[in-house]
Design a protein around this motif. Structure first.
Motif, PDB file in Angstrom:
ATOM      1  N   MET A   1     -22.223   5.395  20.693  1.00 13.41           N
ATOM      2  CA  MET A   1     -22.066   5.021  22.105  1.00 13.41           C
ATOM      3  C   MET A   1     -21.613   6.256  22.871  1.00 13.41           C
ATOM      4  O   MET A   1     -20.577   6.844  22.561  1.00 13.41           O
ATOM      5  CB  MET A   1     -21.059   3.895  22.229  1.00 13.41           C
ATOM      6  N   ARG A   2     -22.416   6.621  23.859  1.00 15.91           N
ATOM      7  CA  ARG A   2     -22.090   7.826  24.639  1.00 15.91           C
ATOM      8  C   ARG A   2     -21.413   7.421  25.952  1.00 15.91           C
ATOM      9  O   ARG A   2     -21.665   6.329  26.463  1.00 15.91           O
ATOM     10  CB  ARG A   2     -23.357   8.623  24.926  1.00 15.91           C
ATOM     11  N   ALA A   3     -20.591   8.287  26.470  1.00 18.09           N
ATOM     12  CA  ALA A   3     -19.910   8.000  27.747  1.00 18.09           C
ATOM     13  C   ALA A   3     -19.351   9.310  28.300  1.00 18.09           C
ATOM     14  O   ALA A   3     -19.339  10.338  27.616  1.00 18.09           O
ATOM     15  CB  ALA A   3     -18.778   7.009  27.518  1.00 18.09           C
ATOM     16  N   ASP A   4     -18.894   9.223  29.547  1.00 20.28           N
ATOM     17  CA  ASP A   4     -18.274  10.407  30.166  1.00 20.28           C
ATOM     18  C   ASP A   4     -16.832  10.573  29.689  1.00 20.28           C
ATOM     19  O   ASP A   4     -16.306  11.681  29.638  1.00 20.28           O
ATOM     20  CB  ASP A   4     -18.280  10.267  31.693  1.00 20.28           C
ATOM     21  N   ALA A   5     -16.188   9.419  29.404  1.00 26.43           N
ATOM     22  CA  ALA A   5     -14.787   9.492  28.959  1.00 26.43           C
ATOM     23  C   ALA A   5     -14.486   8.321  28.034  1.00 26.43           C
ATOM     24  O   ALA A   5     -15.150   7.279  28.101  1.00 26.43           O
ATOM     25  CB  ALA A   5     -13.855   9.475  30.167  1.00 26.43           C
ATOM     26  N   PHE A   6     -13.476   8.515  27.188  1.00 28.78           N
ATOM     27  CA  PHE A   6     -13.112   7.512  26.178  1.00 28.78           C
ATOM     28  C   PHE A   6     -11.598   7.270  26.247  1.00 28.78           C
ATOM     29  O   PHE A   6     -10.826   8.217  26.430  1.00 28.78           O
ATOM     30  CB  PHE A   6     -13.472   8.015  24.776  1.00 28.78           C
ATOM     31  N   LEU A   7     -11.217   6.001  26.062  1.00 28.67           N
ATOM     32  CA  LEU A   7      -9.788   5.666  26.020  1.00 28.67           C
ATOM     33  C   LEU A   7      -9.509   4.967  24.692  1.00 28.67           C
ATOM     34  O   LEU A   7     -10.125   3.943  24.383  1.00 28.67           O
ATOM     35  CB  LEU A   7      -9.416   4.731  27.185  1.00 28.67           C
ATOM     36  N   VAL A   8      -8.585   5.506  23.921  1.00 26.52           N
ATOM     37  CA  VAL A   8      -8.244   4.901  22.628  1.00 26.52           C
ATOM     38  C   VAL A   8      -7.082   3.923  22.815  1.00 26.52           C
ATOM     39  O   VAL A   8      -5.980   4.306  23.204  1.00 26.52           O
ATOM     40  CB  VAL A   8      -7.875   5.998  21.591  1.00 26.52           C
ATOM     41  N   ALA A   9      -7.360   2.633  22.549  1.00 21.01           N
ATOM     42  CA  ALA A   9      -6.340   1.575  22.642  1.00 21.01           C
ATOM     43  C   ALA A   9      -6.478   0.707  21.391  1.00 21.01           C
ATOM     44  O   ALA A   9      -6.657  -0.509  21.478  1.00 21.01           O
ATOM     45  CB  ALA A   9      -6.548   0.762  23.917  1.00 21.01           C
ATOM     46  N   LEU A  10      -6.400   1.360  20.244  1.00 20.65           N
ATOM     47  CA  LEU A  10      -6.681   0.679  18.971  1.00 20.65           C
ATOM     48  C   LEU A  10      -5.408   0.231  18.257  1.00 20.65           C
ATOM     49  O   LEU A  10      -5.427  -0.026  17.050  1.00 20.65           O
ATOM     50  CB  LEU A  10      -7.497   1.610  18.057  1.00 20.65           C
ATOM     51  N   GLY A  11      -4.309   0.130  19.000  1.00 22.25           N
ATOM     52  CA  GLY A  11      -3.073  -0.360  18.406  1.00 22.25           C
ATOM     53  C   GLY A  11      -2.705   0.422  17.154  1.00 22.25           C
ATOM     54  O   GLY A  11      -2.819   1.657  17.105  1.00 22.25           O
ATOM     55  N   SER A  12      -2.303  -0.312  16.115  1.00 22.29           N
ATOM     56  CA  SER A  12      -1.828   0.320  14.874  1.00 22.29           C
ATOM     57  C   SER A  12      -2.894   1.157  14.187  1.00 22.29           C
ATOM     58  O   SER A  12      -2.577   1.985  13.322  1.00 22.29           O
ATOM     59  CB  SER A  12      -1.359  -0.754  13.889  1.00 22.29           C
ATOM     60  N   TYR A  13      -4.157   0.925  14.523  1.00 22.28           N
ATOM     61  CA  TYR A  13      -5.243   1.621  13.838  1.00 22.28           C
ATOM     62  C   TYR A  13      -5.689   2.886  14.580  1.00 22.28           C
ATOM     63  O   TYR A  13      -6.627   3.559  14.141  1.00 22.28           O
ATOM     64  CB  TYR A  13      -6.421   0.654  13.623  1.00 22.28           C
ATOM     65  N   SER A  14      -5.022   3.206  15.672  1.00 23.07           N
ATOM     66  CA  SER A  14      -5.401   4.393  16.451  1.00 23.07           C
ATOM     67  C   SER A  14      -5.454   5.665  15.597  1.00 23.07           C
ATOM     68  O   SER A  14      -6.389   6.468  15.736  1.00 23.07           O
ATOM     69  CB  SER A  14      -4.439   4.594  17.632  1.00 23.07           C
ATOM     70  N   PRO A  15      -4.471   5.889  14.668  1.00 19.47           N
ATOM     71  CA  PRO A  15      -4.509   7.146  13.903  1.00 19.47           C
ATOM     72  C   PRO A  15      -5.777   7.305  13.065  1.00 19.47           C
ATOM     73  O   PRO A  15      -6.196   8.432  12.788  1.00 19.47           O
ATOM     74  CB  PRO A  15      -3.283   7.032  12.976  1.00 19.47           C
ATOM     75  N   PHE A  16      -6.394   6.192  12.650  1.00 17.12           N
ATOM     76  CA  PHE A  16      -7.577   6.303  11.781  1.00 17.12           C
ATOM     77  C   PHE A  16      -8.786   6.877  12.520  1.00 17.12           C
ATOM     78  O   PHE A  16      -9.668   7.465  11.916  1.00 17.12           O
ATOM     79  CB  PHE A  16      -7.943   4.933  11.193  1.00 17.12           C
ATOM     80  N   VAL A  17      -8.841   6.661  13.831  1.00 15.42           N
ATOM     81  CA  VAL A  17      -9.961   7.186  14.610  1.00 15.42           C
ATOM     82  C   VAL A  17      -9.603   8.565  15.183  1.00 15.42           C
ATOM     83  O   VAL A  17     -10.443   9.459  15.255  1.00 15.42           O
ATOM     84  CB  VAL A  17     -10.331   6.180  15.739  1.00 15.42           C
ATOM     85  N   LEU A  18      -8.311   8.738  15.514  1.00 11.80           N
ATOM     86  CA  LEU A  18      -7.891  10.007  16.115  1.00 11.80           C
ATOM     87  C   LEU A  18      -7.717  11.115  15.071  1.00 11.80           C
ATOM     88  O   LEU A  18      -8.084  12.273  15.330  1.00 11.80           O
ATOM     89  CB  LEU A  18      -6.574   9.811  16.871  1.00 11.80           C
ATOM     90  N   GLY A  19      -7.195  10.750  13.900  1.00 12.17           N
ATOM     91  CA  GLY A  19      -6.883  11.749  12.866  1.00 12.17           C
ATOM     92  C   GLY A  19      -8.076  12.633  12.509  1.00 12.17           C
ATOM     93  O   GLY A  19      -7.971  13.870  12.553  1.00 12.17           O
ATOM     94  N   PRO A  20      -9.224  12.024  12.162  1.00 15.16           N
ATOM     95  CA  PRO A  20     -10.373  12.869  11.789  1.00 15.16           C
ATOM     96  C   PRO A  20     -10.851  13.793  12.912  1.00 15.16           C
ATOM     97  O   PRO A  20     -11.516  14.790  12.642  1.00 15.16           O
ATOM     98  CB  PRO A  20     -11.463  11.835  11.439  1.00 15.16           C
ATOM     99  N   ALA A  21     -10.489  13.470  14.163  1.00 15.90           N
ATOM    100  CA  ALA A  21     -10.849  14.365  15.274  1.00 15.90           C
ATOM    101  C   ALA A  21      -9.758  15.408  15.512  1.00 15.90           C
ATOM    102  O   ALA A  21      -9.789  16.151  16.500  1.00 15.90           O
ATOM    103  CB  ALA A  21     -11.087  13.547  16.549  1.00 15.90           C
ATOM    104  N   GLY A  22      -8.768  15.423  14.615  1.00 12.13           N
ATOM    105  CA  GLY A  22      -7.720  16.459  14.686  1.00 12.13           C
ATOM    106  C   GLY A  22      -6.556  16.099  15.588  1.00 12.13           C
ATOM    107  O   GLY A  22      -5.743  16.954  15.930  1.00 12.13           O
ATOM    108  N   ILE A  23      -6.438  14.815  15.953  1.00  8.64           N
ATOM    109  CA  ILE A  23      -5.309  14.435  16.817  1.00  8.64           C
ATOM    110  C   ILE A  23      -4.355  13.551  16.019  1.00  8.64           C
ATOM    111  O   ILE A  23      -4.707  12.452  15.596  1.00  8.64           O
ATOM    112  CB  ILE A  23      -5.817  13.689  18.067  1.00  8.64           C
TER     113      ILE A  23
END
Ligand SMILES: Cc1cc2nc3c(=O)[nH]c(=O)nc-3n(C[C@H](O)[C@H](O)[C@H](O)COP(=O)(O)OP(=O)(O)OC[C@H]3O[C@@H](n4cnc5c(N)ncnc54)[C@H](O)[C@@H]3O)c2cc1C
Length: 416
Positions: free
Chosen positions: A249-271
């Protein structure tokens, strides 16, 4: 702007609401078939700005040690061989220092006061219904030492704009007559008249429907597997549908609101984000004798339990357990909450017919959420709301939308 909100809990949906109000083209993605089915499902229901003081406070370390290994402890560290848990725990201890606790309390308080105002405004604009009560929260005490300590908290919160009053036991009974039948030795309380309560799941679902009517798209039953990055930007979210089909899914901007699971999506992107799950439980019972049930929202401060009257239901929720991502029901912990509710309001509900639930609070060690931008210019965060996600949802959703739109939020808060 085309914006993708990752997560349809109370935080993702409120963010989507404000983003769509600002005129953005918004899509919300979630792995569940509806909004609000994970931690926002059966929480304590409190809009409790008066609970701005985080669990990481000077009194916490002694209590944690005292309660270690006790199955019904309000706050329980189940030590695991998990470096993330240990790192989080050490940071939590650091946040218990008095100066840090005071700073965190005031930070959460400012966002809480702002959020409560935004919630009231949203209700005025939309007429949203969610079994809400606007009659304040009464915090009741059975422990003299803790009641004494609460006096200091009241003074601090009052001096920073949160109306609170210390109440004698007689005054508590005037406010909540159903407490007269309580089997517990109550000694007094504190009252926050502007706090509220309501069903966070109903709120999230009804607001998601209003969002849909305004043109927000919902991509349910899609797991977010990873973020695709290019240079200093995120160019897509990699999704998987129930048949295992992958898409981007492409977009101009993304907002991560994944609760307790946020680190699993952010971590691999280096955050790296210090969000760790803190498990809690709730029990919900149908009210069978309305005259014996509370008309107010309450907090049992000794057991750290929220008690909300949600229409013809009564809910008690609480306890905190660091036990990783396990969401199984622990009957000892649920039964402790249920027994306390029955002791407080004997005969009020069908206690044998209680619905039990467990959820994972997305907690930072300080309980201050992570709202703002990341090192990718079009990737934003709204996560880590811990014990107060429902209380802080409208304020952090509004602020996240402001930041994504390039505006300065109205609230004084340490945005990322
Ligand atoms: C027992 C208990 C009592 C509580 N009581 C209160 C209270 O009285 N007042 C208060 O203010 N707060 C309370 N809270 C805290 C509050 O419920 C949470 O802070 C809030 O619900 C967090 O919302 P969220 O949207 O961040 O997370 P969630 O509601 O968990 O939403 C995250 C969403 O992301 C989705 N998701 C995650 N990973 C993926 C993925 N990889 N792909 C697709 N989708 C994904 C999930 O399906 C979920 O819908 C309580 C919490 C608990 C557990």
């Amino acid at each position: 702007m085309k914006i993708v909100v990752l997560g349809a809990g109370v935080i993702g949906v409120t963010s989507a609401w404000y983003l769509s109000q600002d005129g953005h083209d918004v899509t919300v993605i979630d792995r569940q078939p509806q909004a609000g089915l994970e931690t926002s499902f059966a929480n304590g229901g409190q809009i409790s700005v008066s609970h701005a003081e985080p669990w990481a406070n000077p009194g916490a370390p002694a209590k944690i040690l005292k309660w270690l290994g006790r199955e019904d402890a309000p706050l329980l560290f189940r030590l695991r061989a998990d470096p993330k848990q240990w790192g989080w725990g050490l940071q939590f201890l650091l946040e218990c220092l008095p100066a840090r606790t005071q700073r965190n309390t005031l930070t959460i308080l400012r966002l809480g006061l702002y959020s409560r105002e935004r919630l009231k405004a949203l209700r005025r604009e939309t007429g949203l219904q969610y079994d809400h009560l606007e009659s304040g929260i009464l915090q009741i005490h059975t422990d003299p030492g803790e009641f004494e300590a609460a006096h200091g908290r009241v003074a601090l919160l009052r001096s920073h704009g949160c109306e609170m009053q210390v109440k004698s036991m007689a005054q508590c009974l005037e406010l909540e007559p159903a407490l007269r039948a309580s089997r517990l030795a109550l000694i007094g309380g504190t009252f926050a008249p502007d706090d509220e309560s309501g069903d966070a799941h109903q709120f999230t679902g009804n607001l998601a429907e209003l969002c849909r009517l305004r043109g927000v798209h919902f991509g349910y039953e899609h797991s977010i597997e990873a973020l695709q990055v290019e240079g200093d930007a995120v160019i897509g979210a990699m999704l998987r549908d129930p048949d295992g089909q992958r898409s981007v899914m492409r977009a101009d901007a993304f907002l991560v609101a994944l609760g307790s699971y946020s680190p699993f999506v952010l971590g691999p992107a280096g955050i790296r984000v210090p969000v760790y799950p803190v498990k809690g439980y709730s029990v919900t019972v149908p009210v069978v004798r309305p005259e014996a049930a509370p008309i107010l929202c309450l907090s049992d401060e000794t057991k750290k339990t929220a008690i909300s009257r949600l229409g013809n239901r009564l809910r008690a929720a609480g306890t905190a357990e660091l036990a990783g991502y396990d969401t199984s029901l622990n009957s000892a912990r649920c039964n402790a909450i249920l027994a306390r509710l029955e002791q407080l309001f004997p005969g009020a509900g069908d206690y044998a017919g209680a619905q039990r639930w467990a959820g994972l609070r997305p907690a930072t060690p300080s309980n201050v959420p992570l709202v703002g931008r990341t090192r990718y210019r079009n990737l934003f965060l709204n996560t880590g709301h811990g014990t107060l996600g429902w209380t802080l949802a409208c304020g952090s959703g509004r602020a996240a939308a402001d930041l994504m739109g390039g505006r300065r939020p109205e609230v004084d808060f340490p945005f990322c």
